[in-house]
Structures are given as C-alpha cells and as structure tokens.
Design a protein around this motif. Structure first.
Motif, PDB file in Angstrom:
ATOM      1  N   SER A 198       0.811  -1.212   0.000  1.00 20.69           N
ATOM      2  CA  SER A 198       0.000   0.000   0.000  1.00 20.69           C
ATOM      3  C   SER A 198       0.848   1.268   0.000  1.00 20.69           C
ATOM      4  O   SER A 198       0.327   2.352  -0.122  1.00 20.69           O
ATOM      5  N   ALA A 199       2.155   1.131   0.117  1.00 16.54           N
ATOM      6  CA  ALA A 199       3.001   2.327   0.156  1.00 16.54           C
ATOM      7  C   ALA A 199       3.422   2.776  -1.236  1.00 16.54           C
ATOM      8  O   ALA A 199       4.070   3.798  -1.387  1.00 16.54           O
ATOM      9  N   LEU A 200       3.071   1.999  -2.244  1.00 12.65           N
ATOM     10  CA  LEU A 200       3.483   2.352  -3.603  1.00 12.65           C
ATOM     11  C   LEU A 200       2.258   2.635  -4.457  1.00 12.65           C
ATOM     12  O   LEU A 200       1.186   2.070  -4.241  1.00 12.65           O
ATOM     13  N   ASN A 201       2.450   3.515  -5.431  1.00 10.21           N
ATOM     14  CA  ASN A 201       1.375   3.859  -6.358  1.00 10.21           C
ATOM     15  C   ASN A 201       1.181   2.709  -7.344  1.00 10.21           C
ATOM     16  O   ASN A 201       2.089   2.386  -8.109  1.00 10.21           O
ATOM     17  N   PRO A 202       0.000   2.072  -7.321  1.00  8.19           N
ATOM     18  CA  PRO A 202      -0.193   0.884  -8.162  1.00  8.19           C
ATOM     19  C   PRO A 202      -0.152   1.180  -9.662  1.00  8.19           C
ATOM     20  O   PRO A 202      -0.052   0.256 -10.471  1.00  8.19           O
ATOM     21  N   ARG A 203      -0.247   2.436 -10.035  1.00  8.39           N
ATOM     22  CA  ARG A 203      -0.311   2.765 -11.466  1.00  8.39           C
ATOM     23  C   ARG A 203       0.958   3.419 -11.979  1.00  8.39           C
ATOM     24  O   ARG A 203       0.957   4.082 -13.001  1.00  8.39           O
ATOM     25  N   MET A 259       0.048   5.231   0.632  1.00 10.88           N
ATOM     26  CA  MET A 259       0.610   5.678  -0.641  1.00 10.88           C
ATOM     27  C   MET A 259       0.757   7.194  -0.669  1.00 10.88           C
ATOM     28  O   MET A 259       1.794   7.730  -1.072  1.00 10.88           O
ATOM     29  N   VAL A 260      -0.272   7.899  -0.205  1.00  5.73           N
ATOM     30  CA  VAL A 260      -0.219   9.360  -0.207  1.00  5.73           C
ATOM     31  C   VAL A 260       0.756   9.847   0.861  1.00  5.73           C
ATOM     32  O   VAL A 260       1.517  10.798   0.646  1.00  5.73           O
ATOM     33  N   GLU A 261       0.776   9.171   1.994  1.00 10.61           N
ATOM     34  CA  GLU A 261       1.729   9.521   3.042  1.00 10.61           C
ATOM     35  C   GLU A 261       3.156   9.370   2.509  1.00 10.61           C
ATOM     36  O   GLU A 261       4.016  10.212   2.751  1.00 10.61           O
ATOM     37  N   MET A 311      -2.228  15.243  -8.775  1.00 11.45           N
ATOM     38  CA  MET A 311      -2.234  14.929 -10.207  1.00 11.45           C
ATOM     39  C   MET A 311      -1.559  13.600 -10.528  1.00 11.45           C
ATOM     40  O   MET A 311      -2.024  12.853 -11.384  1.00 11.45           O
ATOM     41  N   VAL A 312      -0.443  13.338  -9.895  1.00 11.54           N
ATOM     42  CA  VAL A 312       0.343  12.156 -10.276  1.00 11.54           C
ATOM     43  C   VAL A 312      -0.066  10.925  -9.481  1.00 11.54           C
ATOM     44  O   VAL A 312      -0.069   9.807  -9.995  1.00 11.54           O
ATOM     45  N   HIS A 313      -0.416  11.122  -8.210  1.00 10.71           N
ATOM     46  CA  HIS A 313      -0.690   9.941  -7.383  1.00 10.71           C
ATOM     47  C   HIS A 313      -2.176   9.671  -7.169  1.00 10.71           C
ATOM     48  O   HIS A 313      -2.597   8.528  -7.142  1.00 10.71           O
ATOM     49  N   LEU A 314      -2.956  10.738  -7.022  1.00 13.03           N
ATOM     50  CA  LEU A 314      -4.379  10.504  -6.765  1.00 13.03           C
ATOM     51  C   LEU A 314      -5.163  10.297  -8.056  1.00 13.03           C
ATOM     52  O   LEU A 314      -5.932   9.346  -8.177  1.00 13.03           O
ATOM     53  N   LEU A 315      -4.966  11.217  -9.015  1.00 16.17           N
ATOM     54  CA  LEU A 315      -5.793  11.178 -10.223  1.00 16.17           C
ATOM     55  C   LEU A 315      -5.830   9.808 -10.906  1.00 16.17           C
ATOM     56  O   LEU A 315      -6.914   9.260 -11.128  1.00 16.17           O
ATOM     57  N   PRO A 316      -4.689   9.217 -11.226  1.00 15.52           N
ATOM     58  CA  PRO A 316      -4.749   7.941 -11.961  1.00 15.52           C
ATOM     59  C   PRO A 316      -5.427   6.835 -11.157  1.00 15.52           C
ATOM     60  O   PRO A 316      -5.977   5.908 -11.733  1.00 15.52           O
ATOM     61  N   ASN A 317      -5.408   6.955  -9.832  1.00 15.03           N
ATOM     62  CA  ASN A 317      -6.011   5.909  -9.019  1.00 15.03           C
ATOM     63  C   ASN A 317      -7.471   6.185  -8.696  1.00 15.03           C
ATOM     64  O   ASN A 317      -8.185   5.303  -8.243  1.00 15.03           O
ATOM     65  N   ALA A 318      -7.889   7.445  -8.904  1.00 18.36           N
ATOM     66  CA  ALA A 318      -9.251   7.806  -8.508  1.00 18.36           C
ATOM     67  C   ALA A 318     -10.193   7.841  -9.699  1.00 18.36           C
ATOM     68  O   ALA A 318     -11.392   7.942  -9.549  1.00 18.36           O
ATOM     69  N   ILE A 319      -9.629   7.774 -10.910  1.00 22.15           N
ATOM     70  CA  ILE A 319     -10.453   8.060 -12.082  1.00 22.15           C
ATOM     71  C   ILE A 319     -11.175   6.825 -12.625  1.00 22.15           C
ATOM     72  O   ILE A 319     -12.136   6.948 -13.386  1.00 22.15           O
TER      73      ILE A 319
END
Lengths: 340, 329, 292
Positions: free
Chosen positions: A113-118, C183-185, C199-207
C-alpha cells in the motif's frame, strides 16, 4: 548452533560522540476522538545520532508509529519540538520542509500500500531524485539503476508496476526510494513485519549494509523484539505513549531495568526449544489512552508497584549503567526486578 | 492415540489466465501428517506454502478455484474429505473447533458475546438456555476473561484484540471438541498477550487431552508450545518430526534456511543469500520443488526427493537428508 | 520466448485470446460493447448504409407502411424512417460523447480538489451538488434550453454541466479513501508538493470509477436529449434525432401509424441498454473484488 544473544553490535566510532541528527523534545500528540482526547504521545524526549540505529519497541497503542510520523512532520505535534540537524521542523515553511525531506525519509510496514499501483517502480524510485535534484532524465535513470542494484532488485523489474512484484521485492523498492537522495535519517516503521521470515532476513541484511556503507541513521520501529535486538545500537521502550526505558541494546535486552521491559522481554519466544523461558505474564489490560493513569502508566499491571507509584509520573532518569535511562522509582531501592 | 490422520492430501487450483488458458496448480502435494491426543502440532512455512489451505481442505472450507483431488483425512474413523456437507457441518464447531486468524471479522458484530456462545452450542445440540449461558460464563472464565458475567453482555467492538481472541478461543472450545485447529491464533497480537493465549491453549489441550493443530509462521511459538512440527514448502511437507529433533538437527535445506533466517540466529554481514522469490505454484521445478532456492542443489535434485526417515518420526524429503542431519547451520 | 521472429504472430494471438478472456469474465460488457459498437459504426457509415437522404421528403409517400421500399415506413413528411433512425445514431453520439467529456472535465477536477482539501470546502460543495441533484434535472434542462435556445451545442452544455456532480462524487469518494492511505503519506514523505500528489498519485487511481460510469452517463445524456427533443425544446424537426422522431410519431399512434414512433423508440432503447450493459460490465472488470 549459536546461543541466543551473541549478536550484539559493535561499532568503530563511539556513537555517544557523534553529532545528533534528530532531537525530539517534550513531544506531545493528542488526537480528538469524538470529543474525547486520546493521549497518543506524552512528553517524549530522545535523540538520534548520526549513523545510529535506534530501535523503538512497544505494543499496540504505545505510540511508536505516531512518533515515527511526528519525527518527519508527516503529522503535526500538539506541542514540543522536533529538531533535524539544528532546524526546528515546526518553524519551516512548507517549501523548506519539502526540501528537507531529501534528507529524511521513511519506509512503511506494508509495501503493497506504500506504492502507487499505477506507476512503474522505476519511476517511483526516481521520484525523490526528480523532486530534489536537477539531474537530467538519463542521469536519473542511471541513478535508479544503481539504486536497484544497491538493493538487489533486478533491473528488469524497474519498468513493471507494483502488482507484478513480490512483497520482498516491493519493500526493496521502498528502501531504494528512501535512500535515493542519500538521506541522513530513515524512519523504518515495522519494515519487515509483513514479510516472510527468509525475506525479512534479506531486508535486514540490506539495512545493516546500508548503514555500514552510507552511514545513514535509522529509527527502527517494530514490535518484533528479535529483529530490533539484531539491528539496533540503542533501544527505546514505550508504554502508553511514554518512554519507560532507553539505553544501549545490549543492556536493555541483557538486563532490562523497567518492570515493563522485563515483562516484554520475557514474553518473547526465541525459536529455540532449549532456550529457557522465564515468563512473566502480565495481568489485566493496557489502560485507555483517553483516561491516562495519573502516576506511572504501568502501575496498574506492575507486579512490583508500590502505592506511591500511582501518585506521580516517575521521571526518566539515568540508572548509572552506561547511558541507560529508565522511569521507575523502584530501581533506586532495587525492588524493580521481577521474579522470572 | 491418533485423532486426525491426513494421508496424501492433494488440492489443486484450477484457474484461467487473462489469455483464457486453463492453468492447474498443485497447491497441496501429498500432504501427510497426524495429530495425536494431548499434543499440539505446528504447521509452519512461508506465505503461499499451503498451511491454511491444508486446514481448509480438511475442514471442507475450500472455495473455488481450489478443490481436493486426492488423499484422505481420517478423523474418528471417518474420511473428512468425502463426508457429506451436512455431516461436515455437524462436526465442525462441535467435534472440531476452529480458531481463525482475525478475531475482529470472525465475531458477529451485531450479537453480544454471550449470545454468540449460546448460539454456538445450540447450533449442534438442543440445550436449555440457562445451562447454555452457565456454560458460556464458565468458558469465558476458563479462557481468562475477567468478570465473565459482565462480559457476556459485551459487544464484539468493545473488546481489545487479545480479549476478542480469547472469546474466539472460547467459541472454539465451548462444545468441548476433540480437535482444535488454530490458523495463526496469535498473529497480530502483542507479545505479552500472545504469551497468555498460548499458555491457555496448552493448558486446555493437556487438561482435556485434545489434539491441536497450530498454523503459524512464528518459529518461536512452535519451539515453545508444540510437541511436533511439520514444515511446508510449496504445498509439500518437506520436514516433519518432534520439535526438538527438527530444531536441533534440521535436515532439510529449507528448514535450515528458515531457522538461520530467524533474527536470533541471523548473522548480519555474513553475505549469505537467504530466501528467494516465492515459488510459483503454476510453474514448480521438476523433482525437488525447493531446488531453485537450495544452496546444496545437485543434478540428482531433478528427481523427486525420497522421504527419508531419520528415526522417531523425523521424516525429511531431501536427497541429502542423511548428510545434513546434525550439521551446524 | 524473446525471439522477435515469432513475436508478431504470437502477439495477435495473445490479443484475441485476451479479448476472449475479458468477454468470458464479463459477458455483459461484451454484449454491451457489441451493441454500442454496432450503433457507432451505423452512425459513422450512415450515408453508405442508408437507402435515402434522411431529410429528403417524398411528397407522395407520406405515412407509408413498413415494406420493401421503405423498410421502416415513412413519416408525416414523407421521410424514410430507416434512414432517419440510422442517422439518429449520429446525433445520439454527437450529444452523448461531448456531454460526457464535459461532465468529466468539470466533475473530475472538482471531485479531486474537494476530496483532497476536505473540510468546509468539501462540505459546502457536496451540499450544493446534492441540491443540484435532487432537483429534477429534466426540468432544469428544460428551463435552460428554453431560455438559451434549442441547439445541439446548448443541449450538450446543459447535459454536461448537469451531470458533472455524478463524476465529482465518484472521484471524491475515491480520493477520500486514498487521501489517508500509506501511498499518499509516502508521496508526501518523498517531498511531493500538493499539486503533484493530486495529479500524479491521486488522479490515476481515482479516475477508474468515473471511467466505468461514463457509459452509463452517456445513456443518460442520450435519454435527456431525446426527452428535451420530445418536449419540443431540444433539437428541432426535421433533424433526424430520435426524440424528435418519437414526438412526431406520437400523434400518429392514435391514428394507427405505429411505425413512426416505434422504430426510433426501439433504437433508443437498445442503445441505452447497450451502454448500460457496457457500464455495468466495466465496473465488474475494474472492481478487483468482483473479479473472478
């Protein structure tokens, strides 16, 4: 086969003479939980010196993870100060704090969960370089490849996304990301707890090697006593958001002074059926951090508590051996020893 | 006396890839071991080794895509693997108690503790309400819950992790089962709580001369609470024996690697490569499944390793078991 | 395996079998995709498929029964209903696609922003959007289009704006869950500025959720535009738009010329069904918990 307990760390330069890289002074963190105040961290003071590994142990609710986040200003303290290399973190602007993050990093418990999956793991390792350096794209790529090699992550994984890697590999990615900007301090919040034994051993090997070669200081937060003992120079023991004992690993593990530390160490099960267990099973439960006991936090479960233990909080004072400090009034009269 | 005898248990995963190809993984490969009365057996291994799957196969709790394809698990003269679901339900929770890993999710959040304990008894036999409640209170006291009368009225969310785990233990034991299967019963609990729970478990097993199977990855728990241990790797039991024999003279390279990876024995800076990628069940090496990670791999390892008996039930699946026996780690 | 000579044919194989695999895991999505694809192709190649100009009137062929000359019959103006139904697909997409894009452009950033900032901003925005949502959208759309004038552009603008709260909501819910994630932390600890975290971490995962919703929302857009046209405030006669055609046909229902309204109605229904199936199927495929 080795006897348990012969893995003490010895280091070339005396740690006590090194410059402090991080100082926490009177650190307090309170959370608001539905109107009530939860006292997560209470007047915690400690120092981490350059290149030192400080192990922070305690059970759930002891505040160890909260401290890890306060130290990096990922959470704002209620009061008290955190000073990193002479700079008070609370006084820094957002921009200055972000810049300082190049020098202090963190590795979390759960690498999934600490890494961005995308995002490819290579890009994630390189992110701190993108944020904190002026390296060109190709220079960054070279650095990322070197970092991957450093943490023994095969380069072919760099273009993959986290879902394609195993837990151990992901934790190596997180470590590579944390050391990308060659920080002076890395907070490790239970970095091996979610990993299998043999994978855990590999990560510990890697951390010990990084400390040796990069001289990075670490705050190693864990509830796994065996791991902490193995890797730490100094140990801080927490109970209910308060430091009850602090000192060199060999001393704290070899001859714990505070009754809670003794009980904690006695509950540890070494993986050796012949190792004698000197057990003291604690009665009762940890008091609620919402209604903290007035005196010693441990008094309600302490087998050697005196009536006066519940009157006032015992100060953390030197015990006389090396630079150990403990918060127990029974040490003075020698009544702190549990019958194990 | 043997309570549960698992013999050549085989479980497969059948799944489809994104490319629409059918894949079969032999998730359990001829798993055999026994649990006797009055003993605690430890089942250890890393994630994905098949520890929990073994318990689920035996208890008829498998879900697709896993299914048992061979072997037997004899409990009380009956093969659990071929038992009709109704009879299996009758056994489960009555003659075989089950403690699962996560106490938070295994208690009914909308039902008071006492009611759950009563329900557990009534699920199997018609019991007078007062008798059932009395027994529930006694059971809560037996698992070390203070003020059991008051706790009967507690909701699951009011319990700490350790207390919830004790309640779960009480649930598993209330019908006085003859066999207890506990999947990671202390994982996620604090060490001081873990100690208390395990002491209790051992005391109950001895008192009632039950048998218990503890699934764990914690070798410390096995070393101090189990009589015998079975070590799993990639769906096979690679080494089995008394705890003393396996811990003192580990004779399978995997067991040896596992033991040397414990923090207590780990030598930092030795440069020794430990671990390796988790085995891909869909693509296991032919012969010995451990050979890709083994330090001692030889040509012969491409043939299935024989089960070597080192005496007193110490069995090892390795071509070199005899050579490794008694060597320092 | 790394041999490039065999890589090309193998790749196509992988692609077709992967499509087959996806179709198996969500037959709903596959059927929905086929229906929507068919209508899209019909719309694109309408001039090639249709026997007549959709707006050409045959003065002596008014209200002709469906038959071999006019497959779906003709309407009150003597226009070929089959050709008009096919061309109608163009208008359906011409409205739905830009309207949904507009909704995404407004809704996604809004959801990201209020979700990440949170607090009072989030509360106020969400209450405003709720108010907008409980108000019957067709009446709002009716009022706006009536005031601004009936044009395709106005219909698109109204629908796009009215539907954006849905996307804002979906994205906000995802962001709320992600905001407190490790992930955000970790992104914050790495030194990411806020804009980059968003933009880089939330957007691609929230869309993802919003993307899965888009097909369903396209169906809604088509329905609203048809309703507006039916009520006479949207697109006007003689444009071959299904809502307009149904309205024209409604008056002939009583006199027995059922085909004028039926065929555009059926087309509308099938396309909406297809879009909804596609949307549901996409949700299944994107949601890992429901994945087989």
């Amino acid at each position: 086969m080795n006897a348990i307990g012969d893995t003490d760390q010895t280091t070339a330069t005396p740690l006590a003479e090194r410059r402090p890289i991080l100082t926490a002074r009177d650190l307090v963190k309170e959370f608001d939980v539905g109107g009530a105040t939860l006292h997560a961290v209470n007047d915690v003071n400690f120092t981490i010196r350059q290149g030192e590994i400080v192990g922070m142990v305690g059970e759930s609710g002891s505040g160890k993870s909260t401290i890890g986040r306060l130290v990096l200003s990922l959470l704002k303290q209620t009061s008290g100060d955190v000073t990193f290399d002479g700079e008070n973190l609370a006084s820094l602007s957002d921009k200055a704090l972000r810049a300082l993050r190049a020098r202090m990093q963190i590795v979390f418990q759960d690498p999934w969960s600490a890494l961005n999956p995308r995002m490819s793991v290579g890009r994630q390792i390189g992110e701190p370089l993108l944020l904190h350096t002026n390296l060109s794209r190709s220079e960054r790529r070279q650095r990322v490849e070197r970092l991957a090699e450093r943490v023994r992550l095969p380069a072919k994984f760099l273009s993959r996304t986290p879902a394609e890697l195993s837990g151990g590999q992901l934790q190596r990615v997180c470590i590579a990301r944390a050391i990308a900007t060659e920080p002076e301090l890395v907070v490790l919040d239970e970095p091996t707890s979610s990993l299998d034994l043999s994978v855990r051993a590999g990560i510990l090997e890697l951390l010990a090697e990084l400390r040796r070669e990069l001289g990075v200081a670490m705050l190693f937060i864990s509830h796994d006593l065996g791991t902490v003992k193995l890797i730490s120079d100094r140990i801080i023991v927490l109970y209910l958001g308060t430091i009850v004992e602090e000192g060199p690993a060999s001393l704290v593990f070899g001859a714990p002074a505070h009754p809670y530390t003794q009980a904690l160490m006695s509950a540890h099960l070494p993986p050796n059926p012949r190792a004698p267990l000197k057990r003291h099973v604690l009665e009762g439960e940890v008091p609620s951090p919402i209604n903290l006991p007035k005196g010693c936090r441990f008094a309600s479960r302490c087998p050697v508590a005196l009536p006066e233990c519940s009157d006032s909080l015992p100060p953390l004072v030197a015990t006389g051996e090396e630079d150990r400090r403990a918060a127990c009034i029974r040490i003075a009269d020698g009544g702190n020893r549990l019958n194990l | 006396m043997t309570l549960l005898a698992i013999d050549n248990l085989e479980t497969d995963f059948v799944s489809r890839t994104l490319d629409d190809e059918i894949r079969v993984a032999h998730a359990l490969n001829k798993v055999s071991f026994e649990v006797n009365r009055g003993e605690i057996v430890g089942l250890v291994g890393e994630t994905g080794a098949g520890k929990s799957l073994t318990a689920q196969s035996v208890l008829g709790l498998l879900r697709a895509p896993a299914r048992v394809v061979g072997g037997e698990a004899v409990f009380d003269g009956r093969d659990l693997l071929t038992l009709p679901p109704a009879e299996m339900n009758e056994l489960r929770g009555y003659e075989i108690g089950l403690v699962v890993q996560n106490p938070r999710t295994s208690l009914d959040p909308l039902c008071r503790i006492g009611d759950q304990l009563v329900r557990m008894q009534r699920a199997h036999r018609p019991v007078n309400g007062r008798v059932a409640r009395k027994k529930a209170v006694d059971m809560l006291a037996a698992v070390g819950i203070p003020e059991p009368e008051r706790r009967m009225r507690a909701w699951p969310h009011e319990l700490s992790g350790g207390m919830a785990q004790r309640v779960l233990m009480a649930m598993a034991l209330i019908n006085e089962p003859r066999l207890l299967i506990a999947d990671e019963p202390t994982t996620g609990l604090d060490v001081t709580v873990q100690a208390a729970i395990l002491d209790l478990l051992r005391q109950i097993v001895l008192e009632r001369s039950m048998g218990a199977l503890i699934i764990t990855h914690d070798l410390g728990v096995v070393a101090h609470y189990c009589e015998r241990v079975a070590v799993m790797f990639a769906g096979s039991i690679v080494e089995e024996g008394t705890v003393d024999a396996v811990f003192e003279t580990p004779s399978h390279p995997y067991t040896r690697a596992l033991l040397s990876a414990t923090p207590e024995r780990l030598k930092l800076g030795s440069g020794r490569q430990l671990g390796g990628p988790p085995p891909d069940l869909y693509n296991l090496p032919i012969g010995c499944h451990y050979r890709d990670r083994c330090e001692r791999v030889r040509d012969i390892c491409t043939t299935p390793p024989p089960a070597t008996d080192l005496g007193e039930g110490h069995r090892v699946q390795c071509h070199f078991a005899k050579d490794l026996e008694g060597q320092p780690l | 395996m790394t041999d490039t000579a065999v890589a090309t044919p193998r790749r196509r194989n992988v692609l077709t079998s992967r499509i087959k695999g996806l179709a198996r895991r969500s037959p709903t999505a596959a059927v929905g995709f086929a229906i929507v694809g068919l209508f899209a192709l019909g719309g694109i190649f309408a001039p090639l498929i249709t026997p007549y100009d959709p707006v050409h009137s045959f003065p002596r062929e008014i209200l002709v029964d469906p038959g071999s000359t006019f497959w779906f019959g003709t309407d009150g103006n003597g226009m070929d209903i089959f050709s008009r139904v096919i061309f109608g697909a163009r208008y359906a997409f011409a409205i739905a696609v830009p309207a949904v894009l507009l909704s995404l452009v407004i809704g996604v950033p809004l959801g990201l922003w209020v979700g990440y900032v949170g607090g009072a901003l989030d509360e106020v925005t969400m209450r405003v959007l709720d108010a907008l949502r409980v108000f019957p959208s067709i009446i709002l759309a009716l009022a706006v289009v009536a005031a601004a004038g009936p044009s395709v552009l106005n219909v698109v603008l109204v629908i796009g704006v009215l539907d954006s709260p849905i996307f804002a909501r979906v994205v906000r819910a995802e962001v709320l869950a992600l905001r407190s994630s490790t992930m955000v932390e970790a992104a914050k600890a790495a030194g990411n500025p806020t804009w980059r975290i968003v933009m880089v971490h939330l957007l691609p995962n929230a869309i993802q959720g919003a993307m899965a919703q888009s097909a369903v929302r396209a169906a809604w857009a088509i329905r609203i535009s048809a309703a507006l046209a039916f009520l006479g405030v949207g697109i006007q006669v003689p444009t071959p738009e299904w809502g307009v055609m149904i309205r024209q046909g409604a008056e002939f229902m009583v006199t027995g010329q059922w085909w004028v309204a039926l065929f555009p109605g059926v087309a509308l229904m099938i396309l909406m069904l297809g879009l909804n199936m596609l949307g549901d199927g996409m949700q299944d495929l994107l949601n890992p918990r429901r994945r087989g």
